[in-house]
Every structure is written in structure tokens, then in C-alpha cells.
Motif scaffolding. Structure first.
Motif, PDB file in Angstrom:
ATOM      1  N   PHE A 116       0.832  -1.199   0.000  1.00  0.00           N
ATOM      2  CA  PHE A 116       0.000   0.000   0.000  1.00  0.00           C
ATOM      3  C   PHE A 116       0.872   1.257   0.000  1.00  0.00           C
TER       4      PHE A 116
ATOM      5  N   LEU B 226       1.046   4.217  -2.863  1.00  0.00           N
ATOM      6  CA  LEU B 226       0.897   5.645  -2.565  1.00  0.00           C
ATOM      7  C   LEU B 226       2.066   6.444  -3.134  1.00  0.00           C
TER       8      LEU B 226
ATOM      9  N   THR C 200      -8.407   7.652   4.627  1.00  0.00           N
ATOM     10  CA  THR C 200      -8.903   8.356   3.444  1.00  0.00           C
ATOM     11  C   THR C 200      -9.288   7.375   2.351  1.00  0.00           C
ATOM     12  N   TYR C 201      -8.433   6.413   2.115  1.00  0.00           N
ATOM     13  CA  TYR C 201      -8.723   5.389   1.109  1.00  0.00           C
ATOM     14  C   TYR C 201     -10.043   4.689   1.438  1.00  0.00           C
ATOM     15  N   ASP C 202     -10.202   4.321   2.693  1.00  0.00           N
ATOM     16  CA  ASP C 202     -11.409   3.606   3.104  1.00  0.00           C
ATOM     17  C   ASP C 202     -12.661   4.468   2.992  1.00  0.00           C
TER      18      ASP C 202
ATOM     19  N   ASP D 281     -11.071  -5.278  -0.307  1.00  0.00           N
ATOM     20  CA  ASP D 281     -10.835  -4.306  -1.367  1.00  0.00           C
ATOM     21  C   ASP D 281     -12.135  -4.101  -2.134  1.00  0.00           C
TER      22      ASP D 281
ATOM     23  N   GLU E 233      -3.152  12.036   2.507  1.00  0.00           N
ATOM     24  CA  GLU E 233      -4.596  11.913   2.344  1.00  0.00           C
ATOM     25  C   GLU E 233      -4.996  12.064   0.874  1.00  0.00           C
TER      26      GLU E 233
ATOM     27  N   ALA F 272      -3.946   9.026  -1.133  1.00  0.00           N
ATOM     28  CA  ALA F 272      -4.835   7.886  -0.871  1.00  0.00           C
ATOM     29  C   ALA F 272      -6.188   8.076  -1.547  1.00  0.00           C
TER      30      ALA F 272
ATOM     31  N   LEU G 272      -5.629   7.289  -5.185  1.00  0.00           N
ATOM     32  CA  LEU G 272      -5.408   5.850  -5.361  1.00  0.00           C
ATOM     33  C   LEU G 272      -6.727   5.089  -5.289  1.00  0.00           C
ATOM     34  N   ALA G 273      -7.585   5.451  -4.339  1.00  0.00           N
ATOM     35  CA  ALA G 273      -8.878   4.775  -4.214  1.00  0.00           C
ATOM     36  C   ALA G 273      -9.744   4.996  -5.452  1.00  0.00           C
TER      37      ALA G 273
ATOM     38  N   ASP H  21      -8.457   2.755  -8.180  1.00  0.00           N
ATOM     39  CA  ASP H  21      -8.786   1.345  -7.955  1.00  0.00           C
ATOM     40  C   ASP H  21     -10.258   1.064  -8.256  1.00  0.00           C
TER      41      ASP H  21
END
Length: 442
Positions: free
Chosen positions: A82, A86, A102-104, A140, A240, A243, A246-247, A250
Motif C-alpha cells: 500500500f 501511494l 482516506t482510502y477507506d 478491497d 490523504e 490515498a 489511489l482509491a 482502484d
């Protein structure tokens, strides 16, 4: 997985900071090492998530100025994969604070919208809590989406830990990092310990309405961020924002939400001394966002939450910890992946007590984050055995020209430990403590 309140039996790295030997201090066993019977005790310095980052060390040029300063922050043992991903987004990252949260926040929002079959936050808000507990485990977006498309309910255990939202839309249990600074005034990653506070048993029970039919399509989901690019929390912005991006990448690589790619917007939150956040929120709302991820500062969120939720838009913060949001009248549209200060107060108090401190001074900035965490820490110290008279709390103005008065009050109290709950102004306070011989520098 460890749940329940943070165990005091956890072996923190270094039960206490080293005692003075150069100018006469007490040994860890209490023996006097000073010549002619004199002695100067070591005062243990603690920070929290607002200042426990490598950015703090940039304000100190002398080696060892922060050495041994410890602190707590919501933090998960992030995988190397991870972190590497990033760094592909932002190769200049120095810290990873709140990156997992932040990703979550982005993934949870996307899953809730897909389950509801709409990008209308007033509808998909009912699915947010249920995404984090009670269903089939997934880690994920891709695997969670498969569960949704098969008619099931995902239990997303993401980057930042078990999540398991309680009824107010916040984690019932959280992972905390116990970190400390090394001789080079940066965080010593090898000394980091991880503990849990809270209890997954306190998660909500309502998983939400039945999901929309598998593969439901609709108008694109638009997610914006309100994160610090300037101001006293600017050091939190890079991890932040990386992330967040990145999210989004994805999610879109997995097919997006409602049959379309998620559209991303973003802007600076600034801090409470400016109206930057208000301007950014206005722009994001005009851009048609359905979700705003942020703000990082509880004080900033307090200035914009009514505007966001009043517009029927969901707000989900990766870093707000003030307890005021637990019961805030938010139309059911405010959530957070960061745990409330009620939990960090447990972790911080346990650390202080485990280090053997009997008297504690707390210096906290005057905003919802500072006063809330100070009170939670105080309550947990008392619950852990300290008397009320053993704890002194001083609330300061973060915009003050200097903090000489507050530092002098700590000198007069002469506590075993000093907790600094603040943001970038913490460096001035710690410099003052060092100047008076009661800071981390020895």
C-alpha cells in the motif's frame, strides 16, 4: 485482532524516557545521580495525531531536540504494498498519516452508492454503516463489489482496520500507533507499536435496506475531497490526497460505480483562520459532488458541516476525531473513518500510565479537537488511578504570538509528563519547553 480497551500490559518501546545523567538526574530506579545531592528529573513529552509527524521535526535544526517524544495517532500497520502504491501517486510522501482512513472513506462511499443503486446521498446514506460489519468479509473494492453483485452484504475491513461503524457512523474500534521521535528529529519507524482501543461489539446492528438489483446503473457518482493543502495541517494533506486518488483509480479500474467511472473533484480545506474551506465547499457543491471526503481538522468541519449536509451531500472525514460529531444533527449524512477522541483518550492515557507518570500537564489548543481530546485523556487518566489534582489542563490560543505563559505554568507545575495537543504551533511550545529544560531535548 485485539479488541477491548487498550491493554496496559502492552510492552511499549521504552517504558520511560532515559533519565538525565549529564547534569544530575534520577535513575529509572529513582536513585539520585546528581552531585551534592542535586537532581533534575526527566519530564516525558507526549504528542498526538496533530503533531506526531516528520513535519514537526523540520522546525528543529539541533539533533536530539525531539528525541524520545512519544505520541498516539490513529494508525494502522500499513502494508509495504500500500505504501509503495501511494508513492507511485506521490513520490515525495514523508508520512502516511490518515492515508488508510482516506482510502477507506472513498471505498465505503462507493460501495454504499452501488448498494443503493443511486448516487443520491440521501438514499445511500442508509447503507454506509452496514458496509462495515455483519456481512461477508472483503478487503478491497473489487471483492466487495462481487459480494454486492451477488446480492450479499459486504463487511469491508479496509486499509485502516476493522472499521465496524457504530450507530453514529464512526468506528467502534480503532488501531492506534504509538510512535516516537529519534535523535534525527524524525519518527523512528522501528520503534512504532500498534494497539487497539474500543470494542467491535459496539458496532451498529442495522445493515440497511435490501440492496438494489445487481448491476444497477445510474448517474455517475461524484466524490470530492476537502483536504489541507495549506494551513496548520498541511502536512496531512499529501498522504490523504494520494490515498484519495489511489482509491478513485482502484474503483474505476474495477468498473466504477453504477456502470460509470467515479468522477473526482478536490480542493483545499485551509484551516480555521481562513475561509478557504467555505469557498472550496461552495465550488464542490456547484460541481455536483455527492460525497465530500474531509475535512481533516475537526474545527474546519464544524464550519462547513451544515452547508454540506444541508445540501443533501454526504460528508465523510478521514481525520475528524472531535467527540462533538458523535451526536451532531447532520441529517444522517456525516460519517468518519477516523475514531472519536473518546478512543484516542484511552490509548494516550494508557501510554502515559504505562510509562509510570504520576503527575501530568496537558497543553491543548482551543478548538473542538484540542479541548475534546484533552478532556478524554484527563478522564481516562483519572479512571486509571490518578487523582484530579495530579492533572493540570491548560487551553491555549493557537494564534497567540508566543506561549511563554503556558510554558511557565508547566515549569511551576513540574509534572512527570507533559502532553501537547496541537498542530504546527506545537513546535513553538516544544521549543519553549526545551529552553526551560523540561522538553524532550536533554
Amino acid at each position: 485482532m485485539r479488541t477491548g480497551t487498550t491493554a496496559r500490559s502492552i510492552a511499549f518501546t521504552g517504558a520511560a524516557l532515559l533519565a538525565l545523567t549529564a547534569c544530575g538526574g534520577e535513575t529509572e530506579e529513582g536513585g539520585d545521580t546528581g552531585a551534592e545531592g542535586g537532581g533534575e528529573k526527566q519530564v516525558n513529552i507526549y504528542g498526538t495525531d496533530g503533531n506526531m509527524g516528520n513535519a514537526l521535526g523540520e522546525d528543529f535544526s539541533e539533533p536530539g531536540a525531539l528525541a524520545g517524544m512519544k505520541g498516539t495517532l490513529p494508525l494502522t500497520d500499513l502494508s509495504s504494498d500500500f505504501r509503495d502504491r501511494l508513492l507511485e501517486i506521490d513520490p515525495d510522501l514523508q508520512d502516511y498519516n490518515y492515508a488508510g482512513e482516506t482510502y477507506d472513506a472513498v471505498v465505503i462511499s462507493a460501495l454504499a452508492a452501488q448498494m443503493a443503486g443511486t448516487n443520491d446521498a440521501n438514499v445511500f446514506k442508509a447503507y454506509v454503516n452496514g458496509v462495515t460489519f455483519g456481512g461477508d468479509k472483503c478487503e478491497d473494492f473489487t471483492s466487495c463489489l462481487e459480494i454486492v453483485n451477488s446480492g450479499g452484504n459486504p463487511d469491508y475491513d479496509g486499509i485502516s482496520g476493522p472499521l465496524a461503524f457504530a450507530e453514529p457512523g464512526e468506528p467502534a474500534v480503532a488501531s492506534y500507533g504509538i510512535q516516537q521521535f529519534g535523535e534525527d528529529n524524525t519518527i523512528d519507524d522501528e520503534a512504532t507499536e500498534f494497539v487497539f482501543a474500543g470494542d467491535e461489539e459496539n458496532a451498529a446492528s442495522d445493515e440497511g435496506p435490501a440492496p438494489a438489483p445487481a448491476g444497477t446503473t445510474g448517474e455517475p457518482l461524484v466524490i470530492g475531497y476537502l483536504l489541507p493543502e495549506t494551513g496548520n495541517l498541511a502536512f496531512l494533506g499529501p498522504p490523504e490526497i494520494a490515498a484519495f486518488n489511489l482509491a478513485i483509480n482502484d474503483i474505476n479500474a474495477a468498473g466504477g460505480v453504477l456502470g460509470a467511472p467515479v468522477r473526482a473533484e478536490g480542493g483545499d480545506s485551509g484551516d480555521t483562520s481562513t475561509d478557504t474551506a467555505t469557498q472550496t465547499v461552495d465550488r464542490l457543491l456547484q460541481a455536483g459532488v455527492n460525497v465530500i471526503v474531509g475535512a481533516a481538522s475537526s474545527g474546519v468541519s464544524q464550519t462547513v458541516i451544515d452547508t454540506i449536509t444541508g445540501a443533501g451531500v454526504m460528508q465523510i472525514s478521514p481525520a475528524n476525531t472531535s467527540d462533538i460529531f458523535t451526536t451532531y444533527n447532520d441529517n444522517g449524512l456525516y460519517f468518519r473513518t477516523a475514531p472519536p477522541d473518546l478512543l484516542q483518550g484511552q490509548a494516550l492515557a494508557d501510554l502515559i500510565l504505562a510509562d509510570g507518570n504520576n503527575t501530568v500537564g496537558i497543553l491543548a489548543l482551543n478548538d473542538p479537537y484540542g479541548t475534546g481530546l484533552a478532556e478524554s485523556t484527563r478522564e481516562n487518566l483519572i479512571a486509571g488511578g490518578l487523582a484530579e489534582g495530579d492533572i493540570e489542563t491548560i487551553i491555549y490560543d493557537p494564534q497567540a504570538a508566543n506561549f511563554d505563559s503556558e510554558v511557565q505554568q508547566m515549569v511551576e507545575m513540574n509534572p512527570d509528563a507533559i502532553v501537547v495537543i496541537g498542530f504546527e504551533e506545537s513546535s513553538k511550545i516544544i521549543q519553549g519547553l526545551n529552553a526551560q529544560g523540561i522538553g524532550p531535548q536533554r
